[in-house]
Design a protein around this motif. Structure first.
Motif, PDB file in Angstrom:
ATOM      1  N   MET A  43      55.161  30.342  40.023  1.00 49.46           N
ATOM      2  CA  MET A  43      56.231  30.553  39.135  1.00 49.46           C
ATOM      3  C   MET A  43      56.337  29.721  38.053  1.00 49.46           C
ATOM      4  O   MET A  43      55.783  28.676  37.888  1.00 49.46           O
ATOM      5  N   LEU A  44      56.553  30.683  36.938  1.00 49.11           N
ATOM      6  CA  LEU A  44      56.605  29.972  35.526  1.00 49.11           C
ATOM      7  C   LEU A  44      58.179  29.503  35.532  1.00 49.11           C
ATOM      8  O   LEU A  44      58.974  30.371  35.664  1.00 49.11           O
ATOM      9  N   VAL A  45      58.322  28.183  34.902  1.00 44.67           N
ATOM     10  CA  VAL A  45      59.590  27.734  34.595  1.00 44.67           C
ATOM     11  C   VAL A  45      59.468  27.285  33.181  1.00 44.67           C
ATOM     12  O   VAL A  45      58.694  26.658  32.579  1.00 44.67           O
ATOM     13  N   ARG A 104      69.295  38.471  43.279  1.00 44.44           N
ATOM     14  CA  ARG A 104      68.706  38.343  44.504  1.00 44.44           C
ATOM     15  C   ARG A 104      69.576  38.774  45.692  1.00 44.44           C
ATOM     16  O   ARG A 104      68.811  39.440  46.718  1.00 44.44           O
TER      17      ARG A 104
END
Length: 73
Positions: free
Chosen positions: A1-3, A49
């Motif tokens: 995951m890229l934050v 989601r």
């Protein structure tokens, strides 16, 4: 995951920068609420989601039987 960290009005380009799939922009930040704008082609589905989970969980399994009909003579 890229934050990553973005400020209001800043954008994230999704895909090849020369021909991006879409762009995500931080539309506004008010307290703990963040409004996000998505600029993608109409054929790309975008769901929250909880909605995506409802779609997945509500998808009925298709179970069918084929009955051979009477043959006319």
């Amino acid at each position: 995951m890229l934050v990553i960290t973005r400020r209001e009005g800043e954008e994230v380009v999704i895909g090849d920068p020369k021909n991006p799939i879409g762009v995500v922009r931080i539309a506004s930040v008010k307290g703990e609420r963040v409004r996000i704008a998505f600029d993608f082609p109409r054929e790309v589905e975008i769901n929250r989601r909880e909605i995506a989970e409802q779609i997945v969980n509500a998808a009925p399994e298709v179970i069918a039987t084929i009955k051979q009909g009477a043959v006319a003579q």
